[in-house]
Design an enzyme around this catalytic site. Structure first.
Site: not given
Ligand code: ME8
Length: 665
Positions: A299, A128, A23, A20, A131, A302, A148, A145
């Protein structure tokens, strides 16, 4: 051998999905730094790679009904392809499933055992998967989290190996207080010191193999696999000789820069140096922590499903403009938002107007007035000398780069491009030509060719492909070392063929998100029961321009005969995905009736006929399954609505045999 190389690494990406924008940002930043140091005539080792173990990947492969190797390999290929089209100049790519990595990670583990730092105990708490991290209650916000929020935590209770992290807390505090490892930006250092000064407990460093098999076996205890972060962090040393070539290792390690995103700083600033100290290895020198690329304040990641596909953006806007935009408009040390209008505006003003025009102006003069020959330098005037003094700003540039302010470094380079444009406007070569003063014209153009040469060197870390092209335009040997940025008096040659580098782009009309769908009438030609998943059919569907394969869960609700030759509603631009090893290239729309029977959407029409959402003109883009699941598609008076618009061809509505308001998927 003693340390010789400037060693820069990126985080290694999880291969649980396609690359994405985050990256892309990270690899471009790292590439820019690596190229910069190469141009400073340093020996550079630039390593990236992929993180291929852990429960996140294991579960994702299971969900796709693929074996894990095939699952990760498909994403590995995508990352490699992305790095190629982004012109990334990494020297090494490490995969954590490679044998060299596994051997190195095992050696590191054993060193930590030797030092008495790994012991068995029972872990009970939350994990999580997003993470890949055991979470303390302090790290959670309302039990969730913060990175996430959409992924539920899992509860784990098992006997694991623990790493004696608490033993190293005081040493780590000292390291950061004395900047033995420098964290940039400073606010991140404060964050780490605060964590270190709160109560930090030992960490679980393995998982039981029967619960999570996808990892490196713990040496001498194959009933456990290493915790994915213990495995992943060691990539920074395993691939550069730690286990197989001591001289090589010592010539590269310690790392000069670990480049990482803000969400994984704890692992890099606390776990990793503690592991290294435990194993008697030097700690890295710098941690460069970049922020997140955000999209309307979210954010991009994925697990959140709002991925923007970098391949699509690069294809549409070009690799160099994409690199340029990310480096210029996303502050290197902070979050920044990605915005297509902003990309186009930046491209038009900085690349097309300021750089592209400059090149064309200078080269056109030389073609026309000097027959393509780089003109000779005669006497310099004061205005030339003042401009020439601006050529070398290496000290400022170095300073920005050493502090990882890549956007500021790029702005500084652009200041010189603006200075060059100003020099043209102030010297007015078109007026000199009118006056017929060939000697003066020759000098001004010589100075401008020199400026173009120097610009080509400066832009190289940021947009290397443009730098290479500029050198061919001006017909000079591409001497990229920064020692060449001073004005030279003996440049000679013929300019090459020029081309327009940056045609102007139009700002895009605002697109309604519903325009992204490409629904077509599809006629089923064949239906076979899926050999691996018995409630799925493999359908061959004619959509006129081609015949696509679609896996659909319609057994036992539909008999083959009820499907064959039937015109159905097919979503044709869903991202192809493997279902039980078969690539499914489209989707049928359907929903469950009151008797739990699946009903599918039908429509009268010819294969390939466009199905519209209301009166919107389709502007298709690839749709991921996650994105599709969020769509509001439902039955309404036995027809189909997406949000408030009906699905129809020019003449027929799509129909479905369901009562109102059943969500279709
Ligand atoms: O974290 N903007 O892998 P990953 C900018 N395997 N950067 C982002 C981002 C965003 N929206 N989202 C993620 C992992 N990143 C581990 C690393 S290293 C030993 C193991 C960054 O694929 C993220 O911060 O989730 C990280 O630096 C990198 O992308 C890979 O993320």
């Amino acid at each position: 051998m003693s340390k010789k190389y400037f060693y820069i690494t990126t985080a290694i990406a999880y291969l649980n999905g396609s690359p994405h924008l985050g990256h892309a940002l990270e690899i471009i930043q790292a590439d820019c730094i690596a190229r910069f140091y190469r141009q400073l005539v340093k020996d550079v080792v630039f390593q990236t790679g992929s993180d291929e173990h852990g429960i996140k990947i294991f579960n994702a492969a299971k969900e796709s009904r693929m074996n894990v190797e095939d699952f990760i390999n498909q994403y590995h290929e995508q990352f490699i392809r992305l790095y190629k089209i982004l012109n990334v100049s990494h020297d090494y790519y490490v995969r954590t499933t490679s044998s060299v990595h596994k051997r190195g990670a095992s050696k590191l583990w054993l060193k930590m055992v030797e030092n008495g730092d790994l012991y068995k105990s029972t872990y009970k708490g939350f994990y999580c998967i997003g993470c890949e991290s055991f979470k303390t209650s302090k790290e959670l916000v309302d039990g969730i989290c913060p990175y996430h929020p959409n992924r539920p935590l899992i509860e784990i209770e098992e006997e694991n190996y623990f790493f004696n992290l608490s033993k190293y807390v005081n040493r780590l505090i000292e390291i950061y207080e004395k900047d033995e490892i420098r964290i940039v930006p400073k606010k991140r250092k404060a964050e780490i010191l605060a964590i270190l000064k709160s109560e930090l407990t030992d960490v679980s460093f393995s998982r039981q193999k029967n619960k999570m098999p996808w990892g490196i076996p713990v040496p001498n205890d194959p009933s456990h696999v290493m915790y994915v972060w213990a495995d992943a962090l060691s990539n920074y040393i395993t691939n550069i000789g730690y286990e197989y070539d001591e001289d090589k290792f010592n010539s590269i390690w310690p790392a000069d820069v670990h480049l990482i995103g803000k969400d994984i700083i704890k692992f890099h600033a606390i776990y990793w140096p503690a592991m290294l100290i435990s194993a008697g290895i030097k700690v890295p020198k710098n941690l460069f922590v970049h922020g997140f690329v955000t999209l309307e304040g979210l954010k991009i990641g994925k697990s959140l499903g709002n991925v923007i596909d970098p391949f699509f953006l690069i294809e549409k806007y070009g690799s160099a403009p994409f690199r340029f935009y990310l480096l210029k408009n996303i502050p290197s040390n902070d979050d920044g938002s990605f915005n297509v209008d902003n990309l186009i505006e930046t491209y038009n003003s900085a690349l097309a107007d300021q750089l592209g025009n400059l090149i064309l102006r200078v080269l056109s003069f030389i073609e026309r007035d000097f027959n393509g020959e780089i003109p000779a330098l005669h006497d310099l005037d004061k205005i030339d000398e003042e401009f020439i003094r601006k050529f070398n700003f290496m000290e400022q540039l170095r300073n920005f780069m050493e502090n990882f302010q890549l956007n500021k470094a790029l702005d500084r380079v652009w200041e010189f491009i603006r200075d060059t444009n100003k020099y043209i406007n102030d010297t007015e070569p078109w007026e000199i030509r009118k006056r017929g003063n060939i000697k003066r014209l020759s000098t001004v153009l010589y100075v401008l060719v020199e400026a173009l040469r120097v610009i080509s060197i400066y832009i190289h870390p940021f947009i290397p492909s443009i730098s290479d092209k500029m050198f061919t335009f001006i017909g000079l040997e591409p001497l990229m070392d920064f020692s060449n940025v001073d004005f030279k008096t003996d440049t000679k040659g013929r300019i090459g063929k020029k081309e327009i580098l940056f045609p102007k782009m139009q700002l895009e009309k605002k697109k309604n998100p519903l325009q992204m769908y490409d629904f077509r009438v599809g006629k089923v030609l064949e239906a076979e029961i899926h050999p691996e998943i018995k409630d799925f059919y493999i359908l061959k569907i004619d959509i006129k321009e081609k015949i696509i394969t679609v896996c659909a869960k319609l057994v036992p609700d539909y008999k083959k005969e009820e499907l064959i030759q039937e015109p159905l509603v097919v979503l044709t631009n869903i991202k192809p995905r493997k279902i039980g090893g078969i690539l499914s290239e489209g989707m049928l729309l359907g929903g469950k009736g009151s008797n739990e029977k699946m009903e599918i959407a039908r429509i009268k029409g010819e294969p390939g006929e466009q199905i519209y959402i209301g009166d919107l003109e389709p502007m298709p883009e690839t749709i991921t399954m996650k994105r599709f699941r969020k769509a509001k598609i439902y039955s309404s008076s036995q027809k189909i609505k997406i949000e408030d618009k009906f699905l129809k061809t020019k003449s027929e509505f799509a129909r479905i045999n369901l009562k109102d308001n059943v969500k279709l998927t």
